[in-house]
Write a protein that holds these residues in place. Structure first.
Motif, PDB file in Angstrom:
ATOM      1  N   VAL A 209      -1.854  32.782  24.442  1.00  0.00           N
ATOM      2  CA  VAL A 209      -3.268  33.127  24.301  1.00  0.00           C
ATOM      3  C   VAL A 209      -3.456  33.816  22.957  1.00  0.00           C
ATOM      4  CG1 VAL A 209      -5.232  34.355  25.291  1.00  0.00           C
ATOM      5  CG2 VAL A 209      -3.469  33.420  26.806  1.00  0.00           C
ATOM      6  N   THR A 210      -4.349  33.274  22.137  1.00  0.00           N
ATOM      7  CA  THR A 210      -4.649  33.874  20.839  1.00  0.00           C
ATOM      8  C   THR A 210      -5.934  34.694  20.925  1.00  0.00           C
ATOM      9  OG1 THR A 210      -5.980  32.000  20.064  1.00  0.00           O
ATOM     10  CG2 THR A 210      -3.595  31.899  19.671  1.00  0.00           C
ATOM     11  N   GLN A 211      -6.155  35.556  19.947  1.00  0.00           N
ATOM     12  CA  GLN A 211      -7.352  36.389  19.965  1.00  0.00           C
ATOM     13  C   GLN A 211      -8.617  35.550  19.846  1.00  0.00           C
ATOM     14  OE1 GLN A 211      -7.390  39.549  17.099  1.00  0.00           O
ATOM     15  NE2 GLN A 211      -5.814  40.762  18.166  1.00  0.00           N
ATOM     16  N   LYS A 212      -8.626  34.628  18.883  1.00  0.00           N
ATOM     17  CA  LYS A 212      -9.823  33.847  18.605  1.00  0.00           C
ATOM     18  C   LYS A 212      -9.485  32.363  18.500  1.00  0.00           C
ATOM     19  CE  LYS A 212     -12.006  37.646  16.065  1.00  0.00           C
ATOM     20  NZ  LYS A 212     -12.569  38.078  14.767  1.00  0.00           N
ATOM     21  N   ARG A 314      26.168  17.259  20.671  1.00  0.00           N
ATOM     22  CA  ARG A 314      26.261  18.611  21.202  1.00  0.00           C
ATOM     23  C   ARG A 314      24.889  19.212  21.468  1.00  0.00           C
ATOM     24  NH1 ARG A 314      31.538  19.773  20.331  1.00  0.00           N
ATOM     25  NH2 ARG A 314      31.317  21.983  20.831  1.00  0.00           N
ATOM     26  N   ILE A 315      23.856  18.373  21.386  1.00  0.00           N
ATOM     27  CA  ILE A 315      22.484  18.859  21.539  1.00  0.00           C
ATOM     28  C   ILE A 315      21.800  18.097  22.666  1.00  0.00           C
ATOM     29  CG2 ILE A 315      20.253  19.176  20.388  1.00  0.00           C
ATOM     30  CD1 ILE A 315      21.900  18.940  17.716  1.00  0.00           C
ATOM     31  N   LEU A 316      21.326  18.825  23.667  1.00  0.00           N
ATOM     32  CA  LEU A 316      20.539  18.176  24.715  1.00  0.00           C
ATOM     33  C   LEU A 316      19.073  18.484  24.472  1.00  0.00           C
ATOM     34  CD1 LEU A 316      19.481  20.542  26.788  1.00  0.00           C
ATOM     35  CD2 LEU A 316      21.738  20.292  27.796  1.00  0.00           C
ATOM     36  N   ILE A 317      18.207  17.775  25.157  1.00  0.00           N
ATOM     37  CA  ILE A 317      16.778  18.034  25.057  1.00  0.00           C
ATOM     38  C   ILE A 317      16.243  18.337  26.449  1.00  0.00           C
ATOM     39  CG2 ILE A 317      16.302  16.776  22.932  1.00  0.00           C
ATOM     40  CD1 ILE A 317      15.566  14.360  24.575  1.00  0.00           C
ATOM     41  N   SER A 318      15.406  19.351  26.530  1.00  0.00           N
ATOM     42  CA  SER A 318      14.878  19.799  27.821  1.00  0.00           C
ATOM     43  C   SER A 318      13.369  19.913  27.757  1.00  0.00           C
ATOM     44  CB  SER A 318      15.483  21.158  28.191  1.00  0.00           C
ATOM     45  OG  SER A 318      15.026  21.598  29.445  1.00  0.00           O
ATOM     46  N   LEU A 319      12.703  19.383  28.773  1.00  0.00           N
ATOM     47  CA  LEU A 319      11.242  19.351  28.810  1.00  0.00           C
ATOM     48  C   LEU A 319      10.662  20.737  29.087  1.00  0.00           C
ATOM     49  CD1 LEU A 319      10.881  16.103  30.905  1.00  0.00           C
ATOM     50  CD2 LEU A 319      10.120  16.373  28.548  1.00  0.00           C
ATOM     51  N   VAL A 320       9.692  21.111  28.274  1.00  0.00           N
ATOM     52  CA  VAL A 320       8.999  22.389  28.436  1.00  0.00           C
ATOM     53  C   VAL A 320       7.514  22.152  28.191  1.00  0.00           C
ATOM     54  CG1 VAL A 320       8.759  24.750  27.579  1.00  0.00           C
ATOM     55  CG2 VAL A 320      11.014  23.692  27.660  1.00  0.00           C
ATOM     56  N   GLU A 321       6.688  22.759  29.025  1.00  0.00           N
ATOM     57  CA  GLU A 321       5.240  22.639  28.844  1.00  0.00           C
ATOM     58  C   GLU A 321       4.695  23.888  28.169  1.00  0.00           C
ATOM     59  OE1 GLU A 321       1.187  21.496  31.267  1.00  0.00           O
ATOM     60  OE2 GLU A 321       2.559  22.908  32.191  1.00  0.00           O
ATOM     61  N   PHE A 322       3.727  23.679  27.275  1.00  0.00           N
ATOM     62  CA  PHE A 322       3.017  24.787  26.644  1.00  0.00           C
ATOM     63  C   PHE A 322       1.529  24.653  26.949  1.00  0.00           C
ATOM     64  CE2 PHE A 322       6.890  24.771  24.243  1.00  0.00           C
ATOM     65  CZ  PHE A 322       7.110  26.103  23.945  1.00  0.00           C
ATOM     66  N   GLN A 323       0.900  25.790  27.201  1.00  0.00           N
ATOM     67  CA  GLN A 323      -0.557  25.845  27.271  1.00  0.00           C
ATOM     68  C   GLN A 323      -1.014  26.832  26.210  1.00  0.00           C
ATOM     69  OE1 GLN A 323      -3.299  28.131  30.152  1.00  0.00           O
ATOM     70  NE2 GLN A 323      -3.251  26.071  31.024  1.00  0.00           N
ATOM     71  N   ILE A 324      -1.936  26.394  25.374  1.00  0.00           N
ATOM     72  CA  ILE A 324      -2.474  27.249  24.325  1.00  0.00           C
ATOM     73  C   ILE A 324      -3.985  27.347  24.503  1.00  0.00           C
ATOM     74  CG2 ILE A 324      -2.748  27.552  21.838  1.00  0.00           C
ATOM     75  CD1 ILE A 324      -0.158  26.223  21.369  1.00  0.00           C
ATOM     76  N   VAL A 325      -4.481  28.573  24.433  1.00  0.00           N
ATOM     77  CA  VAL A 325      -5.907  28.809  24.658  1.00  0.00           C
ATOM     78  C   VAL A 325      -6.274  30.110  23.945  1.00  0.00           C
ATOM     79  CG1 VAL A 325      -5.569  30.144  26.788  1.00  0.00           C
ATOM     80  CG2 VAL A 325      -7.665  28.817  26.486  1.00  0.00           C
ATOM     81  N   ASP A 326      -7.528  30.273  23.577  1.00  0.00           N
ATOM     82  CA  ASP A 326      -7.962  31.534  22.986  1.00  0.00           C
ATOM     83  C   ASP A 326      -8.441  32.470  24.093  1.00  0.00           C
ATOM     84  OD1 ASP A 326     -11.230  31.362  22.977  1.00  0.00           O
ATOM     85  OD2 ASP A 326     -10.306  29.398  22.666  1.00  0.00           O
ATOM     86  N   GLU A 327      -8.572  33.746  23.779  1.00  0.00           N
ATOM     87  CA  GLU A 327      -8.824  34.777  24.796  1.00  0.00           C
ATOM     88  C   GLU A 327     -10.153  34.571  25.528  1.00  0.00           C
ATOM     89  OE1 GLU A 327      -8.019  39.565  25.150  1.00  0.00           O
ATOM     90  OE2 GLU A 327      -8.789  38.766  23.245  1.00  0.00           O
ATOM     91  N   GLU A 328     -11.209  34.237  24.790  1.00  0.00           N
ATOM     92  CA  GLU A 328     -12.509  34.043  25.439  1.00  0.00           C
ATOM     93  C   GLU A 328     -12.472  32.858  26.390  1.00  0.00           C
ATOM     94  OE1 GLU A 328     -17.220  33.199  24.324  1.00  0.00           O
ATOM     95  OE2 GLU A 328     -15.724  33.422  22.727  1.00  0.00           O
ATOM     96  N   THR A 329     -11.863  31.749  25.951  1.00  0.00           N
ATOM     97  CA  THR A 329     -11.759  30.578  26.817  1.00  0.00           C
ATOM     98  C   THR A 329     -10.910  30.887  28.036  1.00  0.00           C
ATOM     99  OG1 THR A 329     -11.971  29.122  24.899  1.00  0.00           O
ATOM    100  CG2 THR A 329     -11.094  28.151  26.905  1.00  0.00           C
ATOM    101  N   ALA A 330      -9.864  31.674  27.871  1.00  0.00           N
ATOM    102  CA  ALA A 330      -9.006  32.049  29.002  1.00  0.00           C
ATOM    103  C   ALA A 330      -9.809  32.807  30.061  1.00  0.00           C
ATOM    104  CB  ALA A 330      -7.843  32.899  28.511  1.00  0.00           C
ATOM    105  N   ARG A 335     -13.142  31.747  36.001  1.00  0.00           N
ATOM    106  CA  ARG A 335     -14.399  31.961  36.732  1.00  0.00           C
ATOM    107  C   ARG A 335     -14.777  30.730  37.539  1.00  0.00           C
ATOM    108  NH1 ARG A 335     -18.250  34.719  32.049  1.00  0.00           N
ATOM    109  NH2 ARG A 335     -16.945  36.593  31.679  1.00  0.00           N
ATOM    110  N   GLY A 336     -15.383  30.957  38.688  1.00  0.00           N
ATOM    111  CA  GLY A 336     -15.963  29.890  39.504  1.00  0.00           C
ATOM    112  C   GLY A 336     -15.002  28.773  39.830  1.00  0.00           C
TER     113      GLY A 336
END
Length: 366
Positions: A209-212, A314-330, A335-336
């Motif tokens: 979560v970012t500020q703006k 010597r390198i594996l790959i692993s699935l990871v999810e990211f969610q990015i959102v700003d503070e107001e949207t969060a 709500r509702g």
């Protein structure tokens, strides 16, 4: 005692403000925003050997070490053999046997060699990209490492980058980590059309979560510079209701000069079927994407000089999810109808209906 990780170190990289971003940054960001694939690209965007070296190190490769160099050359040789054998494709010797692995990326960017070399190098790199995925996934299944251990390794890396972002002054309000419970996995699989465990991409998930709103692009791009290479975004697994590509262009007019040189025309996203999450509220906004994070597994393998495996990755790959959102949207997302409780309720209703389909005896009609 297990040997220490041989993960290469990355040099210090400054935050890239949006106003300084050019075609290279725009293409990489767009790839993640739409959940695209570099297989559709026709040019790379590296300008110097140092840039390529940083990229390889982000892939956990230090080709100054003989065993990493040997592995990279092996993947290149396999890609060339595949193209020659399957399509009778003529791969120029300069591309098939470059003086340095770095040259392959500089050819593909048009910085070295001829236009013909650029085209051939792009094709070869696409095949290498696929081989890397096959080997990384194969190593994941072969090593005696539990999901919990792997999640711990990934969490350590990700939270290290999170601390680095905050230390550099990126306005990050929240950088949280979560792992799906068994009950959540069961519910999600039952709600999906294809109930295959491998298709749950967000067992390990990070929320940023970012500020703006204007902080979103710098945060996203910094992650591609320090945590995961941009090309390892998983195609077709992005849900973007927060930062449509045209909005990025409208909010940052200096990107307009790069439109004619984009891999895809500016209206491409309009023609795609975005789908979306059926259980989210109509006004829910977020950027969710899935990446393959490369992880060196030296601690689970014999030392390179004692490694007798035919394939010495010597390198594996692993699935990871990211969610990015700003503070107001969060805040609005809680709500509702957008609230997480409402999301889970809609998901459970779908699962219960699916489980009972054709099995519940209707009440006798009078």
């Amino acid at each position: 005692m297990k040997p220490p990780s041989l993960a290469p170190s990355l040099p210090d990289i400054p935050i890239c403000p949006v106003e300084r971003m050019g075609l290279r940054e725009l293409e990489r960001i767009r790839l993640i925003l739409r959940g695209g694939s570099v297989i559709d690209w026709r040019r790379m965007h590296f300008q110097t050997r140092g840039e390529v070296d940083n990229f390889l190190r982000l892939l956990q490769l230090d080709v100054s070490r003989p065993y990493d160099e040997e592995w990279a050359r092996g993947v290149l040789a396999e890609a060339v053999e595949y193209l020659r054998k399957t399509f009778n494709y003529r791969v120029a010797d300069a591309v098939a046997r470059p003086e340095e692995i770095h040259d392959l990326f500089l050819y593909a960017s048009g910085v070295k060699g001829s236009p013909r070399h650029r085209r051939i190098a792009c094709v070869v790199l696409k095949v290498m990209h696929v081989i890397q995925h096959i080997e990384g996934r194969d190593l994941l299944f072969r090593l005696p490492v539990s999901e919990a251990e792997l999640a711990e390794l990934i969490m350590e890396r990700v939270l290290g980058v999170a601390a680095e972002m905050q230390a550099k002054g990126l306005p990050i309000v929240e950088f949280a980590h979560s792992i799906k419970t068994q009950d959540s996995l069961i519910t999600k699989l039952l709600a999906k059309k294809d109930t295959v465990a491998a298709q749950v991409y967000d067992r390990t998930r990070f929320r940023v979560v970012t500020q703006k709103r204007e902080d979103l692009l710098p945060a996203l791009y910094y992650l591609t510079q320090r945590l995961f290479p941009f090309h390892l975004v998983v195609p077709g697994q992005t849900e973007n209701t927060l930062l449509p590509f045209k909005s990025v262009l409208a909010e940052n007019p200096h990107f307009e000069q790069h439109i004619p040189r984009l891999h895809l025309d500016r209206d491409f996203e309009d023609r795609e079927n975005s789908g979306g999450n059926a259980f989210s509220g109509n006004t829910y906004r977020a950027l969710n994407f899935v990446v393959d994070i490369p992880v060196r597994m030296d601690a689970y393998l014999p030392p390179p000089e004692e490694d007798t495996r035919p394939r010495k990755g010597r390198i594996l790959i692993s699935l990871v999810e990211f969610q990015i959102v700003d503070e107001e949207t969060a805040r609005l997302n809680e709500r509702g109808e957008n609230a997480h409780e409402a999301y889970k309720r809609r998901q459970k209703q779908r699962v219960l209906k699916r489980l009972s389909q054709g099995l519940v005896v209707p009440k006798r009609q009078e």
